[in-house]
Write a protein that holds these residues in place. Structure first.
Motif, short mmCIF file in Angstrom:
data_model
loop_
_atom_site.label_atom_id
_atom_site.label_comp_id
_atom_site.label_asym_id
_atom_site.label_seq_id
_atom_site.Cartn_x
_atom_site.Cartn_y
_atom_site.Cartn_z
N GLU A 173 0.83 -1.20 0.00
CA GLU A 173 0.00 0.00 0.00
C GLU A 173 0.87 1.25 0.00
OE1 GLU A 173 -3.18 2.43 -0.23
OE2 GLU A 173 -3.26 0.25 -0.34
N TYR A 174 1.92 1.24 0.80
CA TYR A 174 2.76 2.42 0.91
C TYR A 174 3.51 2.71 -0.38
CZ TYR A 174 6.37 5.60 2.54
OH TYR A 174 7.20 6.68 2.68
N PHE A 175 4.21 1.72 -0.90
CA PHE A 175 5.10 1.97 -2.04
C PHE A 175 4.37 2.03 -3.39
CE2 PHE A 175 8.29 0.41 1.02
CZ PHE A 175 9.19 1.45 0.93
N PHE A 176 3.23 1.41 -3.50
CA PHE A 176 2.55 1.37 -4.79
C PHE A 176 1.35 2.31 -4.88
CE2 PHE A 176 4.60 -2.84 -4.65
CZ PHE A 176 5.38 -2.72 -5.78
N ASP A 177 0.98 2.91 -3.76
CA ASP A 177 -0.22 3.76 -3.79
C ASP A 177 -0.06 5.01 -2.94
OD1 ASP A 177 -2.70 4.82 -4.18
OD2 ASP A 177 -3.82 3.20 -3.25
N ALA A 178 0.19 4.85 -1.63
CA ALA A 178 0.07 5.95 -0.68
C ALA A 178 1.03 7.11 -0.97
CB ALA A 178 0.28 5.44 0.75
N ILE A 179 2.30 6.81 -1.30
CA ILE A 179 3.27 7.90 -1.45
C ILE A 179 2.99 8.74 -2.70
CG2 ILE A 179 5.08 6.72 -0.17
CD1 ILE A 179 6.36 5.93 -2.79
N ARG A 180 2.11 8.26 -3.58
CA ARG A 180 1.78 9.04 -4.78
C ARG A 180 0.50 9.84 -4.62
NH1 ARG A 180 3.59 4.14 -7.38
NH2 ARG A 180 1.43 3.43 -7.59
N ARG A 181 -0.14 9.73 -3.46
CA ARG A 181 -1.42 10.39 -3.26
C ARG A 181 -1.28 11.56 -2.28
NH1 ARG A 181 -4.25 7.14 -0.38
NH2 ARG A 181 -6.25 8.12 -0.74
N ASP A 182 -2.18 12.51 -2.40
CA ASP A 182 -2.21 13.67 -1.50
C ASP A 182 -3.63 13.81 -0.98
OD1 ASP A 182 -1.74 15.95 -0.08
OD2 ASP A 182 -1.70 17.28 -1.84
N PRO A 183 -3.97 13.10 0.11
CA PRO A 183 -5.36 13.08 0.57
C PRO A 183 -5.85 14.40 1.13
CG PRO A 183 -3.95 11.94 2.12
CD PRO A 183 -3.10 12.24 0.93
N GLY A 184 -4.93 15.25 1.60
CA GLY A 184 -5.34 16.57 2.11
C GLY A 184 -6.33 16.50 3.25
N LEU A 185 -5.98 15.75 4.31
CA LEU A 185 -6.85 15.64 5.48
C LEU A 185 -6.72 16.87 6.37
CD1 LEU A 185 -6.18 11.92 6.50
CD2 LEU A 185 -7.90 12.81 4.92
N THR A 186 -7.82 17.27 6.98
CA THR A 186 -7.84 18.40 7.91
C THR A 186 -8.49 17.98 9.21
OG1 THR A 186 -7.97 20.03 6.12
CG2 THR A 186 -8.69 20.74 8.31
N LEU A 187 -7.82 18.25 10.33
CA LEU A 187 -8.37 17.97 11.65
C LEU A 187 -8.81 19.28 12.28
CD1 LEU A 187 -7.15 15.50 14.31
CD2 LEU A 187 -7.63 17.84 14.99
N SER A 188 -10.08 19.33 12.66
CA SER A 188 -10.66 20.52 13.30
C SER A 188 -11.14 20.15 14.69
CB SER A 188 -11.83 21.06 12.46
OG SER A 188 -11.44 21.32 11.14
N ALA A 189 -10.46 20.66 15.72
CA ALA A 189 -10.82 20.38 17.11
C ALA A 189 -11.32 21.65 17.77
CB ALA A 189 -9.62 19.83 17.87
N VAL A 190 -12.24 21.48 18.70
CA VAL A 190 -12.82 22.61 19.41
C VAL A 190 -11.73 23.38 20.15
CG1 VAL A 190 -14.45 23.29 21.22
CG2 VAL A 190 -15.01 21.40 19.68
N GLY A 191 -11.65 24.69 19.93
CA GLY A 191 -10.69 25.54 20.62
C GLY A 191 -9.28 25.48 20.08
#
Length: 306
Positions: A173-191
């Protein structure tokens, strides 16, 4: 005392004979009925029905997926009427059981349960909640969920769930897929200020995150059943920094993972959003792709016999 034993007949580390012996032992401590899961989600229905019927104890015999279903079934009942939970490990990893300090052997775990029942001993634990589903030890968006997806597909093709299968799936998963992707996750926590451009998010309700054979793997070592939710996120999946982080997770040398890792401890509520739909897993079960998940800590949710 009335109890229900929820059995996953496909559990990888128990046989029919073993299950019969364990059920016989549990009958020495309670009036026991047995329910066998027949499909995905059936453990939820069996536990919910038992809780509504006023059963005192629900025992889950299976892996982490079976435990998750049983827990979600129990949580359909108000706190004061909720049965206590006991778990006999029957899966390949059994993270929840081991995080509680219960032996990973079904026979030894049953002995611990019987001793605790005789002593009237139990432990109160908190849970995590992802949207409308509870989880016991972890959730994830991104590469870890994609690895779980690979493992599940391999199991459908007849492969056994082993540490080597997880390791190969992670590397592929890491070498054939994940390192070529940019998922752009955002974490929003209160405060807190939003954390953007994350490559993955691992959410823990306890430690460790998982096991590789007998070796615990720690993402957020401070995570605990007695506090809120912890988060570990990578800001990039570059091979050198990722390999260093994995090494530290396996060795648990310290919590200084470096500048490409974000850690948060004891969060009550937060949301993770994705630029594009991302793989999502809960307690080691792949649940499809999501663009947004709201996470909530649920303190003092269950009484667990241990």
């Amino acid at each position: 005392m009335r109890g229900l034993l929820v059995v996953n007949p496909k559990a990888t580390t128990t046989s029919q004979r073993t299950r019969e012996v364990l059920a016989g032992a549990l009958r020495s401590a309670m009036e026991l009925k047995i329910g066998f899961t027949r499909r995905r989600g059936h453990g939820h229905d069996l536990a919910a029905s038992a809780a509504a019927d006023g059963v005192d104890v629900v025992v889950a015999l299976g892996g982490d997926g079976t435990v998750n279903e049983v827990v979600n079934g129990l949580m359909t009942t108000p706190t004061g009427k909720r049965p206590r939970l006991a778990v006999v490990p029957g899966g390949s990893t059994n993270v929840f059981v081991r995080a509680l300090g219960i032996p990973n052997s079904p026979v030894e775990a049953t002995g611990v349960i019987l001793d605790a029942l005789n002593a009237g001993s139990s432990r109160e634990i908190g849970l995590g909640k992802a949207d409308d589903r509870y989880f016991t030890f972890c959730a994830g968006l991104g590469i870890d969920a994609a690895v779980v997806r690979r493992v599940e597909r391999a199991r459908y093709r007849g492969r056994r769930s082993t540490p080597s299968l997880y390791l190969r799936s992670a590397l592929n998963e890491y070498f054939f897929d994940a390192i070529r992707r940019d998922p752009g996750l955002t974490l929003s926590a209160v405060g807190e200020q939003d954390q953007t451009n994350l490559a993955n998010v691992i959410v823990q309700n306890t430690a460790p995150w998982t096991y590789l054979g007998d070796r615990p793997v720690h993402a957020s070592p401070q995570a605990s059943f007695d506090s809120g939710l912890d988060v570990m996120a990578l800001t990039a999946l570059h091979p050198p920094s990722t390999l260093r982080t994995v090494g530290k997770m396996l060795a648990l040398r310290d919590e200084d993972y470096g500048k490409r890792v974000m850690l948060r401890h004891d969060l009550t509520e937060f949301t993770v959003t994705c630029a594009t739909p991302e793989p999502f897993q809960l307690d080691g079960d792949y649940l499809g792709e999501r663009e947004m998940v709201k996470f909530t800590a649920v303190p003092a949710a269950l009484q667990v016999i241990c």
